[in-house]
Scaffold this motif. Structure first.
Motif, PDB file in Angstrom:
ATOM      1  N   TYR A 376       0.806  -1.316  -0.060  1.00 61.68           N
ATOM      2  CA  TYR A 376       0.107  -0.040   0.109  1.00 61.68           C
ATOM      3  C   TYR A 376       0.933   1.203   0.185  1.00 61.68           C
ATOM      4  CZ  TYR A 376      -3.504   3.487   1.675  1.00 61.68           C
ATOM      5  OH  TYR A 376      -4.163   4.691   1.715  1.00 61.68           O
ATOM      6  N   VAL A 377       1.873   1.442   0.852  1.00 65.40           N
ATOM      7  CA  VAL A 377       2.621   2.555   1.003  1.00 65.40           C
ATOM      8  C   VAL A 377       3.479   2.596  -0.196  1.00 65.40           C
ATOM      9  CG1 VAL A 377       4.781   3.497   2.282  1.00 65.40           C
ATOM     10  CG2 VAL A 377       2.750   2.385   3.486  1.00 65.40           C
ATOM     11  N   ALA A 378       3.949   1.519  -0.716  1.00 65.11           N
ATOM     12  CA  ALA A 378       4.582   1.744  -2.033  1.00 65.11           C
ATOM     13  C   ALA A 378       4.064   2.160  -3.214  1.00 65.11           C
ATOM     14  CB  ALA A 378       5.391   0.342  -2.400  1.00 65.11           C
ATOM     15  N   SER A 379       2.709   1.785  -3.243  1.00 63.98           N
ATOM     16  CA  SER A 379       1.753   1.966  -4.278  1.00 63.98           C
ATOM     17  C   SER A 379       1.678   3.846  -4.349  1.00 63.98           C
ATOM     18  CB  SER A 379       0.720   1.193  -4.479  1.00 63.98           C
ATOM     19  OG  SER A 379      -0.184   1.727  -3.364  1.00 63.98           O
ATOM     20  N   THR A 380       1.228   4.116  -3.120  1.00 61.86           N
ATOM     21  CA  THR A 380       1.065   5.528  -2.830  1.00 61.86           C
ATOM     22  C   THR A 380       2.090   6.497  -3.538  1.00 61.86           C
ATOM     23  OG1 THR A 380       1.805   5.454  -0.524  1.00 61.86           O
ATOM     24  CG2 THR A 380      -0.871   5.564  -1.068  1.00 61.86           C
ATOM     25  N   THR A 381       3.714   5.932  -2.982  1.00 64.50           N
ATOM     26  CA  THR A 381       4.813   6.820  -3.320  1.00 64.50           C
ATOM     27  C   THR A 381       4.940   6.709  -4.883  1.00 64.50           C
ATOM     28  OG1 THR A 381       5.796   5.834  -1.237  1.00 64.50           O
ATOM     29  CG2 THR A 381       7.394   6.610  -2.947  1.00 64.50           C
ATOM     30  N   ALA A 382       4.501   5.562  -5.618  1.00 66.92           N
ATOM     31  CA  ALA A 382       4.655   5.437  -6.961  1.00 66.92           C
ATOM     32  C   ALA A 382       3.608   6.499  -7.627  1.00 66.92           C
ATOM     33  CB  ALA A 382       4.498   4.046  -7.423  1.00 66.92           C
ATOM     34  N   VAL A 383       2.476   6.617  -7.065  1.00 69.22           N
ATOM     35  CA  VAL A 383       1.441   7.521  -7.834  1.00 69.22           C
ATOM     36  C   VAL A 383       1.887   8.868  -7.599  1.00 69.22           C
ATOM     37  CG1 VAL A 383      -0.922   8.416  -7.731  1.00 69.22           C
ATOM     38  CG2 VAL A 383      -0.219   6.079  -7.732  1.00 69.22           C
ATOM     39  N   ALA A 384       2.602   9.335  -6.366  1.00 66.19           N
ATOM     40  CA  ALA A 384       3.358  10.751  -6.311  1.00 66.19           C
ATOM     41  C   ALA A 384       4.434  10.809  -7.026  1.00 66.19           C
ATOM     42  CB  ALA A 384       3.651  10.685  -4.691  1.00 66.19           C
ATOM     43  N   MET A 385       4.995   9.951  -7.501  1.00 71.71           N
ATOM     44  CA  MET A 385       6.054  10.288  -8.501  1.00 71.71           C
ATOM     45  C   MET A 385       5.481  10.498  -9.911  1.00 71.71           C
ATOM     46  SD  MET A 385       8.583   7.210  -7.692  1.00 71.71           S
ATOM     47  CE  MET A 385       9.533   7.199  -5.961  1.00 71.71           C
ATOM     48  N   ILE A 386       4.372   9.895 -10.136  1.00 68.26           N
ATOM     49  CA  ILE A 386       3.856  10.188 -11.403  1.00 68.26           C
ATOM     50  C   ILE A 386       3.191  11.692 -11.531  1.00 68.26           C
ATOM     51  CG2 ILE A 386       2.027   9.491 -13.160  1.00 68.26           C
ATOM     52  CD1 ILE A 386       2.586   6.666 -12.094  1.00 68.26           C
ATOM     53  N   PHE A 387       2.323  12.012 -10.191  1.00 68.33           N
ATOM     54  CA  PHE A 387       1.730  13.093 -10.266  1.00 68.33           C
ATOM     55  C   PHE A 387       2.056  14.060  -9.112  1.00 68.33           C
ATOM     56  CE2 PHE A 387      -1.253  10.166 -12.373  1.00 68.33           C
ATOM     57  CZ  PHE A 387      -1.771  10.685 -13.606  1.00 68.33           C
ATOM     58  N   PRO A 388       3.236  14.781  -9.260  1.00 65.35           N
ATOM     59  CA  PRO A 388       3.732  15.472  -8.117  1.00 65.35           C
ATOM     60  C   PRO A 388       2.947  16.994  -7.978  1.00 65.35           C
ATOM     61  CG  PRO A 388       5.133  15.416  -9.759  1.00 65.35           C
ATOM     62  CD  PRO A 388       4.084  14.409 -10.122  1.00 65.35           C
ATOM     63  N   TYR A 389       1.702  17.189  -8.201  1.00 61.80           N
ATOM     64  CA  TYR A 389       1.340  18.376  -8.464  1.00 61.80           C
ATOM     65  C   TYR A 389       0.352  18.823  -7.440  1.00 61.80           C
ATOM     66  CZ  TYR A 389       2.518  16.762 -12.956  1.00 61.80           C
ATOM     67  OH  TYR A 389       3.109  16.370 -14.209  1.00 61.80           O
ATOM     68  N   PHE A 390       0.907  19.505  -6.318  1.00 63.37           N
ATOM     69  CA  PHE A 390       0.484  19.617  -4.955  1.00 63.37           C
ATOM     70  C   PHE A 390      -1.124  20.346  -5.126  1.00 63.37           C
ATOM     71  CE2 PHE A 390       0.013  22.604  -1.119  1.00 63.37           C
ATOM     72  CZ  PHE A 390       0.027  21.674  -0.246  1.00 63.37           C
ATOM     73  N   ASN A 391      -1.232  21.708  -5.597  1.00 59.83           N
ATOM     74  CA  ASN A 391      -2.655  22.177  -5.490  1.00 59.83           C
ATOM     75  C   ASN A 391      -3.774  21.352  -6.120  1.00 59.83           C
ATOM     76  OD1 ASN A 391      -0.772  24.679  -5.177  1.00 59.83           O
ATOM     77  ND2 ASN A 391      -2.653  25.038  -4.070  1.00 59.83           N
ATOM     78  N   ASP A 392      -3.161  20.896  -7.634  1.00 60.85           N
ATOM     79  CA  ASP A 392      -4.204  20.138  -8.378  1.00 60.85           C
ATOM     80  C   ASP A 392      -4.686  18.921  -7.616  1.00 60.85           C
ATOM     81  OD1 ASP A 392      -3.994  22.124 -10.628  1.00 60.85           O
ATOM     82  OD2 ASP A 392      -1.708  21.082 -10.424  1.00 60.85           O
ATOM     83  N   VAL A 393      -3.420  17.935  -6.826  1.00 63.77           N
ATOM     84  CA  VAL A 393      -4.127  16.878  -6.622  1.00 63.77           C
ATOM     85  C   VAL A 393      -5.023  17.263  -5.160  1.00 63.77           C
ATOM     86  CG1 VAL A 393      -3.207  14.856  -4.955  1.00 63.77           C
ATOM     87  CG2 VAL A 393      -2.032  15.602  -7.175  1.00 63.77           C
ATOM     88  N   LEU A 394      -4.748  18.225  -4.471  1.00 64.17           N
ATOM     89  CA  LEU A 394      -5.561  18.543  -3.231  1.00 64.17           C
ATOM     90  C   LEU A 394      -6.810  19.109  -3.774  1.00 64.17           C
ATOM     91  CD1 LEU A 394      -3.533  20.718  -0.873  1.00 64.17           C
ATOM     92  CD2 LEU A 394      -3.612  18.278  -0.841  1.00 64.17           C
ATOM     93  N   GLY A 395      -7.095  19.693  -4.995  1.00 63.03           N
ATOM     94  CA  GLY A 395      -8.444  19.915  -5.460  1.00 63.03           C
ATOM     95  C   GLY A 395      -9.288  19.005  -5.731  1.00 63.03           C
ATOM     96  N   VAL A 396      -8.530  17.990  -6.399  1.00 59.75           N
ATOM     97  CA  VAL A 396      -9.433  16.756  -7.084  1.00 59.75           C
ATOM     98  C   VAL A 396      -9.914  15.929  -5.934  1.00 59.75           C
ATOM     99  CG1 VAL A 396      -9.334  14.613  -8.159  1.00 59.75           C
ATOM    100  CG2 VAL A 396      -8.505  16.286  -9.174  1.00 59.75           C
ATOM    101  N   LEU A 397      -8.857  15.772  -4.671  1.00 59.82           N
ATOM    102  CA  LEU A 397      -9.213  14.970  -3.543  1.00 59.82           C
ATOM    103  C   LEU A 397     -10.674  15.620  -2.894  1.00 59.82           C
ATOM    104  CD1 LEU A 397      -5.873  13.887  -2.401  1.00 59.82           C
ATOM    105  CD2 LEU A 397      -7.585  12.384  -3.569  1.00 59.82           C
ATOM    106  N   GLY A 398     -10.444  16.871  -2.681  1.00 60.94           N
ATOM    107  CA  GLY A 398     -11.469  17.699  -1.911  1.00 60.94           C
ATOM    108  C   GLY A 398     -12.693  17.480  -2.518  1.00 60.94           C
ATOM    109  N   ALA A 399     -12.827  17.963  -3.835  1.00 65.14           N
ATOM    110  CA  ALA A 399     -13.942  18.046  -4.707  1.00 65.14           C
ATOM    111  C   ALA A 399     -14.642  16.485  -4.635  1.00 65.14           C
ATOM    112  CB  ALA A 399     -13.822  18.627  -6.147  1.00 65.14           C
ATOM    113  N   LEU A 400     -14.007  15.514  -4.982  1.00 67.70           N
ATOM    114  CA  LEU A 400     -14.213  14.230  -4.908  1.00 67.70           C
ATOM    115  C   LEU A 400     -15.095  13.803  -3.708  1.00 67.70           C
ATOM    116  CD1 LEU A 400     -14.467  11.873  -6.993  1.00 67.70           C
ATOM    117  CD2 LEU A 400     -12.364  10.944  -6.092  1.00 67.70           C
TER     118      LEU A 400
END
Length: 459
Positions: A376-400
């Motif tokens: 689980y931890v390894a997969s979250t780290t891998a996705v963070a490497m692919i999408f390292p965009y702070f504000n955009d990721v927060l916005g998607v998570l918050g809205a979703l």
């Protein structure tokens, strides 16, 4: 109090996930603050900048009120059918299953675990950014302001992932009171530093920057995209409803858990909103239209380098705990599922004790826990490497997550538990509240996805 929840785990797993509940108002408040004041606070100056001096602070206050109403409704769902003497629902998804049935339980489980996972990704991104900022700041201080102090993100993402793999072996959510208290202290520290530096910069500038309408854009469409994305960021910063019942399950009783949780929610939301307004408003006053996505990066990497390093170190320590606050429910859910699916598997159910590892205390190791949590931890780290965009990721998570998890399910469970008839005054008020929040969610989600796609395509 009412009888204990009739869960279906094996006796071994039941004792593993359900130790004695000893939580208090103070520990509960600390858990909430740890969950709420996370990476989201760092984006508030940027969010206020997109909305302007009136809409920005007003939006923060509105989301605080909405969050409290949601937590108030949800706290009463901890026990069913009676909020004081009913059977315990030890998690958010348990409450949905008891009150709303199987179909909505499946939808809730999907959304909840998706948000837990996405929040973990966001925290990996934030932590790596802060770790890199510490090294850059030290490099500039040691080598001079003209030095080429540029570092990649990959090594910091991997370091944080390795630390989380080790910490994720903590048995359960109930064992994390100490981690939440430390994380809360860290969150207060970097909030104070961000607020203090912003205040000092306003004095240095000799004026308050910003405007009523916020950052000017080339077109109305661009302005609306960013404003709606800012609402998504604010929604993310208040999104702790999905673990409210897990936190409530740590409380001792009497007094009734729902009364303690309501007091803790009020205290935690008041404290966090105060810090959000301070960081957001003073950050905007200090930087104006140039307010950065991460407040602490706006002060550069020079002097006072030690203070900025301290703030970033506090962020790292805080998010080590916050990552676990959001990950432990996923661990519990996954491991309970495997135990029900494979009740006779030694790999799933057996624990092995290692006593001869001085100076460590005896260690209890479960192979499923080690493998599942590490993956689980390894997969979250891998996705963070692919999408390292702070504000955009927060916005998607918050809205979703905002409407379905913070509004829809709590509202529906409240109406079922209180047997509210259709088209009564209370029914109309609650439905209007839910529909308004749905509208905010839709526009924020569309804007945030557009921002994420734009960021990825331009990188």
């Amino acid at each position: 109090m009412g009888e204990e929840s009739g869960d279906h785990e094996t006796p071994l797993l039941h004792s593993y996930f359900s130790p004695k509940r000893t939580g208090t108002l103070w520990s509960c408040t600390a858990h909430i603050i740890t969950a709420v004041i996370g990476s989201g606070v760092l984006s508030f100056a940027w969010s206020v900048a997109q909305l302007g001096w009136i809409a920005g602070p007003a939006s923060v206050i509105c989301f605080a009120i909405i969050t409290y109403v949601s937590s108030f409704l949800l706290a009463d769902c901890y026990r069913s059918p009676d909020p004081i003497n009913g059977t315990r629902n030890r998690s958010y998804i348990d409450a949905v299953r008891v009150n709303l049935g199987r179909t909505q339980t499946l939808l809730c489980g999907l959304l909840q675990n998706l948000l837990f996972y996405g929040t973990g990704v966001a925290y990996v991104i934030t932590t790596s950014t802060s770790m890199r900022a510490i090294q850059r700041s030290y490099c500039y201080h040691k080598e001079g302001h003209e030095a080429l102090c540029s570092y990649g993100e990959t090594i910091y993402l991997l370091v944080f992932g390795l630390v989380q793999i080790l910490i994720s072996q903590i048995p359960d959510f109930h064992s994390m009171e100490w981690l939440s208290i430390v994380a809360s202290i860290m969150s207060f520290t970097y909030c104070f530093i961000g607020f203090g530096l912003s205040f000092a910069k306003v004095i240095e500038n000799g004026r308050i920057k910003g405007s009523i309408t916020g950052v000017p854009e080339a077109s109305i469409a661009d302005k609306l995209w960013l404003a709606f994305q800012a609402l998504g960021d604010i929604a993310f910063a208040y999104g702790y409803s999905i673990i409210l019942l897990e936190i409530q399950d740590t409380l001792k009783s009497p007094p009734p858990e729902n009364k303690t949780m309501k007091k803790a929610s009020m205290a935690a939301i008041f404290i966090t909103t105060f810090f959000y307004l301070c960081c957001g408003c003073f950050g905007y006053a200090a930087f104006g239209s140039l307010a950065p996505g991460n407040l602490l990066t706006g002060f550069g990497f020079y002097e006072p380098y030690w203070l900025i390093d301290l703030a970033n170190a506090c962020i790292v320590l805080h998010l080590v705990g916050a990552y676990q606050i959001y990950s432990q429910p996923v661990f519990a859910f996954g491991e309970r599922w495997f135990t029900k699916k494979f009740p006779t598997s030694r790999f799933v159910n057996n624990f092995y004790t290692f006593k001869n590892i001085p100076p460590l205390p005896p260690l209890k190791i479960n192979l499923l826990r080690v493998c599942f949590r590490t993956a689980y931890v390894a997969s979250t780290t891998a996705v963070a490497m692919i999408f390292p965009y702070f504000n955009d990721v927060l916005g998607v998570l918050g809205a979703l997550s905002f409407w379905p998890l913070a509004i829809y399910f709590p509202v529906e469970m409240y109406m079922v538990q209180n047997k509210i008839d259709s088209w009564t005054r209370k029914w109309i008020v609650v439905r209007t509240f839910s529909l308004f929040c749905l509208f905010v969610t839709i526009i924020s989600l569309v804007a945030s996805i557009e921002g994420l796609i734009s960021a990825k395509s331009s990188s």
